[in-house]
Design a protein around this motif. Structure first.
Motif, PDB file in Angstrom:
ATOM      1  N   ASP A 117       0.954  -1.221  -0.188  1.00 52.23           N
ATOM      2  CA  ASP A 117      -0.085   0.136   0.106  1.00 52.23           C
ATOM      3  C   ASP A 117       0.813   1.484   0.024  1.00 52.23           C
ATOM      4  OD1 ASP A 117      -2.427  -1.444   0.164  1.00 52.23           O
ATOM      5  OD2 ASP A 117      -2.203  -1.714   2.255  1.00 52.23           O
ATOM      6  N   ASP A 118       2.304   1.220   0.564  1.00 52.23           N
ATOM      7  CA  ASP A 118       2.959   2.366   0.789  1.00 52.23           C
ATOM      8  C   ASP A 118       3.497   2.837  -0.652  1.00 52.23           C
ATOM      9  OD1 ASP A 118       5.237   4.021   1.009  1.00 52.23           O
ATOM     10  OD2 ASP A 118       5.511   3.207   3.313  1.00 52.23           O
ATOM     11  N   ASP A 119       3.428   3.783  -1.039  1.00 46.76           N
ATOM     12  CA  ASP A 119       3.828   3.931  -2.494  1.00 46.76           C
ATOM     13  C   ASP A 119       5.297   4.294  -2.660  1.00 46.76           C
ATOM     14  OD1 ASP A 119       1.242   3.982  -3.749  1.00 46.76           O
ATOM     15  OD2 ASP A 119       1.064   6.337  -3.470  1.00 46.76           O
ATOM     16  N   SER A 120       5.974   4.603  -1.609  1.00 44.40           N
ATOM     17  CA  SER A 120       7.488   4.678  -1.738  1.00 44.40           C
ATOM     18  C   SER A 120       8.037   3.587  -1.843  1.00 44.40           C
ATOM     19  CB  SER A 120       8.181   5.908  -0.219  1.00 44.40           C
ATOM     20  OG  SER A 120       7.722   5.121   0.797  1.00 44.40           O
ATOM     21  N   VAL A 121       7.569   2.467  -0.706  1.00 43.30           N
ATOM     22  CA  VAL A 121       7.922   1.000  -0.869  1.00 43.30           C
ATOM     23  C   VAL A 121       7.588   0.498  -1.972  1.00 43.30           C
ATOM     24  CG1 VAL A 121       7.655  -1.145   0.204  1.00 43.30           C
ATOM     25  CG2 VAL A 121       7.811   0.988   1.704  1.00 43.30           C
ATOM     26  N   LYS A 122       6.541   0.507  -2.712  1.00 39.89           N
ATOM     27  CA  LYS A 122       5.986  -0.189  -3.900  1.00 39.89           C
ATOM     28  C   LYS A 122       6.937   0.652  -4.813  1.00 39.89           C
ATOM     29  CE  LYS A 122       1.662  -0.460  -4.524  1.00 39.89           C
ATOM     30  NZ  LYS A 122       0.240  -0.343  -4.925  1.00 39.89           N
ATOM     31  N   ASN A 123       7.455   1.865  -5.039  1.00 42.80           N
ATOM     32  CA  ASN A 123       8.565   2.404  -5.942  1.00 42.80           C
ATOM     33  C   ASN A 123       9.917   1.641  -6.084  1.00 42.80           C
ATOM     34  OD1 ASN A 123       6.549   4.363  -6.940  1.00 42.80           O
ATOM     35  ND2 ASN A 123       7.364   5.886  -5.748  1.00 42.80           N
ATOM     36  N   PHE A 160      10.219  -1.390  -5.073  1.00 40.73           N
ATOM     37  CA  PHE A 160       9.732  -2.907  -5.570  1.00 40.73           C
ATOM     38  C   PHE A 160       9.939  -2.680  -7.080  1.00 40.73           C
ATOM     39  CE2 PHE A 160       9.524  -4.257  -1.348  1.00 40.73           C
ATOM     40  CZ  PHE A 160       9.332  -5.737  -1.311  1.00 40.73           C
ATOM     41  N   GLN A 161       9.237  -1.712  -7.579  1.00 37.76           N
ATOM     42  CA  GLN A 161       9.117  -1.434  -9.217  1.00 37.76           C
ATOM     43  C   GLN A 161      10.671  -1.239  -9.707  1.00 37.76           C
ATOM     44  OE1 GLN A 161       6.066   1.463  -8.958  1.00 37.76           O
ATOM     45  NE2 GLN A 161       4.534   0.174  -9.518  1.00 37.76           N
ATOM     46  N   GLU A 162      11.570  -0.536  -8.943  1.00 38.61           N
ATOM     47  CA  GLU A 162      12.887  -0.218  -9.417  1.00 38.61           C
ATOM     48  C   GLU A 162      13.711  -1.694  -9.500  1.00 38.61           C
ATOM     49  OE1 GLU A 162      15.135   2.390  -7.131  1.00 38.61           O
ATOM     50  OE2 GLU A 162      13.583   3.774  -7.124  1.00 38.61           O
ATOM     51  N   VAL A 163      13.325  -2.529  -8.752  1.00 38.01           N
ATOM     52  CA  VAL A 163      14.156  -3.773  -8.532  1.00 38.01           C
ATOM     53  C   VAL A 163      13.612  -4.680  -9.585  1.00 38.01           C
ATOM     54  CG1 VAL A 163      14.422  -6.014  -7.204  1.00 38.01           C
ATOM     55  CG2 VAL A 163      14.692  -3.651  -6.097  1.00 38.01           C
ATOM     56  N   GLN A 164      12.212  -4.614  -9.837  1.00 40.07           N
ATOM     57  CA  GLN A 164      11.452  -5.422 -10.971  1.00 40.07           C
ATOM     58  C   GLN A 164      12.034  -4.761 -12.127  1.00 40.07           C
ATOM     59  OE1 GLN A 164       7.250  -4.951 -11.818  1.00 40.07           O
ATOM     60  NE2 GLN A 164       7.139  -7.328 -11.619  1.00 40.07           N
ATOM     61  N   LYS A 169      16.694  -3.883   1.711  1.00 39.95           N
ATOM     62  CA  LYS A 169      17.049  -3.957   3.125  1.00 39.95           C
ATOM     63  C   LYS A 169      16.964  -2.495   3.772  1.00 39.95           C
ATOM     64  CE  LYS A 169      20.286  -7.862   3.490  1.00 39.95           C
ATOM     65  NZ  LYS A 169      21.797  -8.442   3.645  1.00 39.95           N
ATOM     66  N   ASN A 170      17.283  -1.655   2.909  1.00 39.80           N
ATOM     67  CA  ASN A 170      16.921  -0.144   3.478  1.00 39.80           C
ATOM     68  C   ASN A 170      15.494   0.249   3.804  1.00 39.80           C
ATOM     69  OD1 ASN A 170      19.790   0.628   3.382  1.00 39.80           O
ATOM     70  ND2 ASN A 170      19.616   1.218   1.067  1.00 39.80           N
ATOM     71  N   LEU A 171      14.580  -0.635   3.480  1.00 38.42           N
ATOM     72  CA  LEU A 171      13.265  -0.352   3.463  1.00 38.42           C
ATOM     73  C   LEU A 171      12.895  -0.870   5.228  1.00 38.42           C
ATOM     74  CD1 LEU A 171      11.778  -1.436   0.247  1.00 38.42           C
ATOM     75  CD2 LEU A 171      11.952   0.702   1.175  1.00 38.42           C
ATOM     76  N   LEU A 172      13.758  -1.680   5.481  1.00 39.53           N
ATOM     77  CA  LEU A 172      13.434  -2.361   6.910  1.00 39.53           C
ATOM     78  C   LEU A 172      13.526  -1.606   7.757  1.00 39.53           C
ATOM     79  CD1 LEU A 172      14.628  -5.987   6.364  1.00 39.53           C
ATOM     80  CD2 LEU A 172      12.092  -5.156   6.450  1.00 39.53           C
TER      81      LEU A 172
END
Length: 143
Positions: free
Chosen positions: A33-39, A41-45, A140-143
């Motif tokens: 739900d968190d857009d910054s986290v989602k972003n 994940f999208q970069e990694v993808q 890891k920086n997201l944790l």
């Protein structure tokens, strides 16, 4: 010729891992739900998609045919991931699962690197491995 076939087989294994990563990230992103986290994940993808493009072209350039389906292992991995996460959309849990998956992918890539590859193929696999390691750091920086 047989070493070229081994190289193609090894690189196709790496390619399948990249496809599995893209599929897993589709799953992860849909739970966030968190857009910054989602972003992130999208970069990694996106990085995994670039790896797929590069690997598939390289496999064709050396006379092989890229294996562009998930296969049974990928399908089973996706089922296991869905079972592990259930209906969870807990950001921390999703991030931890993503790190776990990326780590497995790196372990697989390291096995490929230890295999019988020519220098150019080893460089290609090493480059992908390095990008995947950077992806883990981002996660890891997201944790």
């Amino acid at each position: 010729m047989s070493s070229n076939l081994e190289t193609i087989k090894s690189l196709n294994g790496l390619l399948q891992g990249e496809y599995m990563a893209v599929e897993s990230f589709n799953n992860f992103i849909s739970r966030l739900d968190d857009d910054s986290v989602k972003n992130v994940f999208q970069e990694v993808q996106k990085q995994h998609r670039e790896n797929i493009h590069k690997l598939a072209n390289y496999i064709q350039d050396i006379g092989g045919q890229p294996d562009e389906n998930l296969g049974m292992k990928g399908t089973m991995g996706e089922i296991k991931l869905n079972m592990d996460l259930g209906s969870s959309s807990d950001t921390e849990e999703v991030v931890k699962k993503a790190i776990e998956g990326e780590t497995k992918g790196i372990n697989m890539a390291e096995k490929v690197l230890r295999g019988d590859l020519d220098d150019k193929s080893r460089d290609m696999a090493g480059e992908i491995l390095e990008k995947d390691r950077k992806s883990i750091e981002k996660l890891k920086n997201l944790l």
